[in-house]
Design an enzyme around this catalytic site. Structure first.
Site, PDB file in Angstrom:
ATOM      1  N   ARG A 159      -0.440  -7.050   0.426  1.00  0.00           N
ATOM      2  CA  ARG A 159      -1.041  -6.226  -0.628  1.00  0.00           C
ATOM      3  C   ARG A 159      -1.478  -7.145  -1.763  1.00  0.00           C
ATOM      4  NH1 ARG A 159       1.551  -8.087  -4.181  1.00  0.00           N
ATOM      5  NH2 ARG A 159       0.460  -6.694  -5.623  1.00  0.00           N
ATOM      6  N   GLY A 160      -2.173  -6.523  -2.731  1.00  0.00           N
ATOM      7  CA  GLY A 160      -2.784  -7.332  -3.785  1.00  0.00           C
ATOM      8  C   GLY A 160      -4.228  -7.571  -3.366  1.00  0.00           C
ATOM      9  N   ALA A 161      -5.149  -7.397  -4.328  1.00  0.00           N
ATOM     10  CA  ALA A 161      -6.579  -7.364  -3.991  1.00  0.00           C
ATOM     11  C   ALA A 161      -7.050  -8.568  -3.181  1.00  0.00           C
ATOM     12  CB  ALA A 161      -7.380  -7.243  -5.284  1.00  0.00           C
ATOM     13  N   GLN A 181       6.455  -3.006  -6.911  1.00  0.00           N
ATOM     14  CA  GLN A 181       5.883  -4.352  -6.778  1.00  0.00           C
ATOM     15  C   GLN A 181       6.363  -5.262  -7.920  1.00  0.00           C
ATOM     16  OE1 GLN A 181       4.191  -1.520  -6.357  1.00  0.00           O
ATOM     17  NE2 GLN A 181       2.481  -1.748  -4.949  1.00  0.00           N
ATOM     18  N   ASP A 221      -8.062  -4.659  -9.439  1.00  0.00           N
ATOM     19  CA  ASP A 221      -8.503  -4.424  -8.062  1.00  0.00           C
ATOM     20  C   ASP A 221     -10.018  -4.273  -7.959  1.00  0.00           C
ATOM     21  OD1 ASP A 221      -5.514  -3.583  -8.000  1.00  0.00           O
ATOM     22  OD2 ASP A 221      -6.142  -3.912  -5.929  1.00  0.00           O
ATOM     23  N   ASN A 254      -6.746  -0.949 -11.723  1.00  0.00           N
ATOM     24  CA  ASN A 254      -5.568  -1.746 -11.343  1.00  0.00           C
ATOM     25  C   ASN A 254      -4.441  -0.760 -11.042  1.00  0.00           C
ATOM     26  OD1 ASN A 254      -4.269  -4.338 -10.949  1.00  0.00           O
ATOM     27  ND2 ASN A 254      -3.064  -3.878 -12.774  1.00  0.00           N
TER      28      ASN A 254
HETATM   29  O1  MRU Z   1      -1.077  -1.478  -4.215  1.00  0.00           O
HETATM   30  P1  MRU Z   1      -1.104  -2.953  -4.458  1.00  0.00           P
HETATM   31  O2  MRU Z   1       0.252  -3.561  -4.531  1.00  0.00           O
HETATM   32  O3  MRU Z   1      -2.015  -3.673  -3.491  1.00  0.00           O
HETATM   33  O4  MRU Z   1      -1.754  -3.116  -5.893  1.00  0.00           O
HETATM   34  C1  MRU Z   1      -2.014  -4.402  -6.366  1.00  0.00           C
HETATM   35  C2  MRU Z   1      -2.396  -4.435  -7.778  1.00  0.00           C
HETATM   36  O5  MRU Z   1      -2.650  -3.436  -8.409  1.00  0.00           O
HETATM   37  C3  MRU Z   1      -2.576  -5.799  -8.398  1.00  0.00           C
HETATM   38  O6  MRU Z   1      -2.315  -5.737  -9.771  1.00  0.00           O
HETATM   39  C4  MRU Z   1      -4.021  -6.221  -8.164  1.00  0.00           C
HETATM   40  O7  MRU Z   1      -4.318  -6.330  -6.808  1.00  0.00           O
HETATM   41  C5  MRU Z   1      -4.417  -7.417  -8.909  1.00  0.00           C
HETATM   42  S1  MRU Z   1      -3.679  -8.935  -8.458  1.00  0.00           S
HETATM   43  C6  MRU Z   1      -4.613  -9.554  -7.194  1.00  0.00           C
END
Ligand code: MRU
Length: 354
Positions: free
Chosen positions: A53-55, A203, A244, A254
């Site tokens: 996970r994470g963009a 997270q 995101d 985000n």
């Molecule tokens: O649902 P997730 O854990 O994928 O959400 C991730 C986020 O909201 C992060 O803050 C976001 O991807 C930015 S960091 C690369």
């Protein structure tokens, strides 16, 4: 760009022997184990269930997912190689809707399929592997530069609040907001990070606190609802998060809860920064209301670590992201500098200068 980047065990993901190995973020901080994905479906499953996970991390995973589609097809399991890759690209795009980086990465792979369509299977496979590696390399390179830019805007005595996880786990090697704070600490700056636990999937407490602890950065975990009292009592002097998807007018999606922090920061006169590379910026998306917001299963809200914490019949809402209006954002830290209002003009200028 670092042409010799070799992802390996210890990174959020790496490719080896026809499989994508994904550090299973669902199991952290208790266990460090890797998911072994050999098909696009297995990569998509890991993305949907937040194994990765994470963009930016899901963008890189999706790029290798497209390559795996071609690889599986080349072994005679699903149609021809280009078809297998196109099919995998569709599967990746259907996995999670909000992060621009995922679509950025898959569109790069699709361009490459089209460039080599009609060529030999080997040519297509080689090209797609090179393209996936280059998505990973560019991701590392963009964030490495972004971290340098971000360090410059931190207050001397930095008491930062962050939300969700935007460190190396959310990307490859270098993350965004969290990596800026970690690197500032590494260089001897005084940094203390307040970590929102980030309900419902934690997270913040599971992943951000884990990264900070491993890097020896002073930090304090708080319930999401404690942010206001800490801002009021002067314990926080900057709020910084990742993103995101960023629309052309600067509105930024985000992790859900970010918008509330931005409103609170404005009320308390605190700077609120977003850190994200250009691959998160979507110039085709005019404003926040055009950003697709993922709505996840309500059971994630009603069941906490395997235990039911709400009556079965109680309905819940579970938007995974929210949109912070551009006017609440002090600046967007990118690999090309800090972008400030007017965002539409300055974001366009940033892309045209590349
Ligand atoms: O649902 P997730 O854990 O994928 O959400 C991730 C986020 O909201 C992060 O803050 C976001 O991807 C930015 S960091 C690369």
């Amino acid at each position: 760009m670092d042409d010799h980047l070799q992802l390996k065990k210890g990174d959020a993901l790496y490719f080896e022997e026809d499989a994508l190995f994904i550090l299973d973020q669902r199991a952290l901080p208790v266990e460090e184990s890797y998911i072994e994905a050999r098909t696009p479906e297995e990569v998509a499953e890991a993305i949907c269930t937040l194994g990765v996970r994470g963009a930016m991390a899901i963008g890189v995973a999706a790029a290798y997912g497209v390559f795996l589609g071609a690889l599986v097809a080349s072994k005679g399991k699903v149609g021809d190689v280009a078809q297998g890759a196109h099919r995998a690209a569709r599967i990746m795009k259907a996995s999670r809707p909000t992060a621009r980086n995922l679509f950025w990465a898959v569109e790069r792979m699709e361009d490459e399929i089209r460039n080599f369509e009609g060529g030999s299977s080997k040519d297509i496979l080689d090209a797609l592997r090179r393209a996936a590696d280059s998505v990973a390399r560019e991701t590392v390179c963009q964030n490495k530069k972004l971290v340098e830019v971000g360090i410059e805007i931190l207050p001397g005595d930095c008491l930062a609040l962050t939300h969700c996880n935007s460190g190396a786990l959310a990307s490859i090697r270098y993350g965004t907001a969290l990596s800026i704070l970690i690197e500032a600490h590494r260089r001897g700056r005084r940094v203390h990070v307040f970590v929102d636990e980030t309900r419902p999937l934690l997270q913040g407490s599971r992943l951000t606190a884990w990264e900070l602890a491993r890097n020896g950065v002073p930090h304090t975990l708080i319930c999401d609802s404690a942010a206001a009292i800490l801002m009021k009592s002067g314990e926080i002097n900057i709020v910084i998060t990742g993103a995101d998807r960023i629309a052309l007018n600067g509105d930024t999606a985000n992790k859900v809860g970010t918008y509330g922090l931005a409103v609170l920061a404005r009320h308390h006169g605190l700077p609120f920064y977003i850190a994200a590379p250009s691959s998160t910026i979507d110039l085709s998306c005019p404003k926040g209301e055009n950003i697709p917001i993922e709505e996840r299963d309500q059971e994630e809200v009603k069941i906490f670590r395997g235990e039911r914490v709400a009556p079965d019949e109680t309905p819940a809402r579970n938007p995974a992201f929210d949109v912070t209006e551009a006017e609440l954002i002090s600046g967007i830290i990118t690999e090309k500098g800090v972008i400030r209002a007017p965002y539409d003009e300055n974001l366009k200028r940033m892309f045209s200068s590349s």
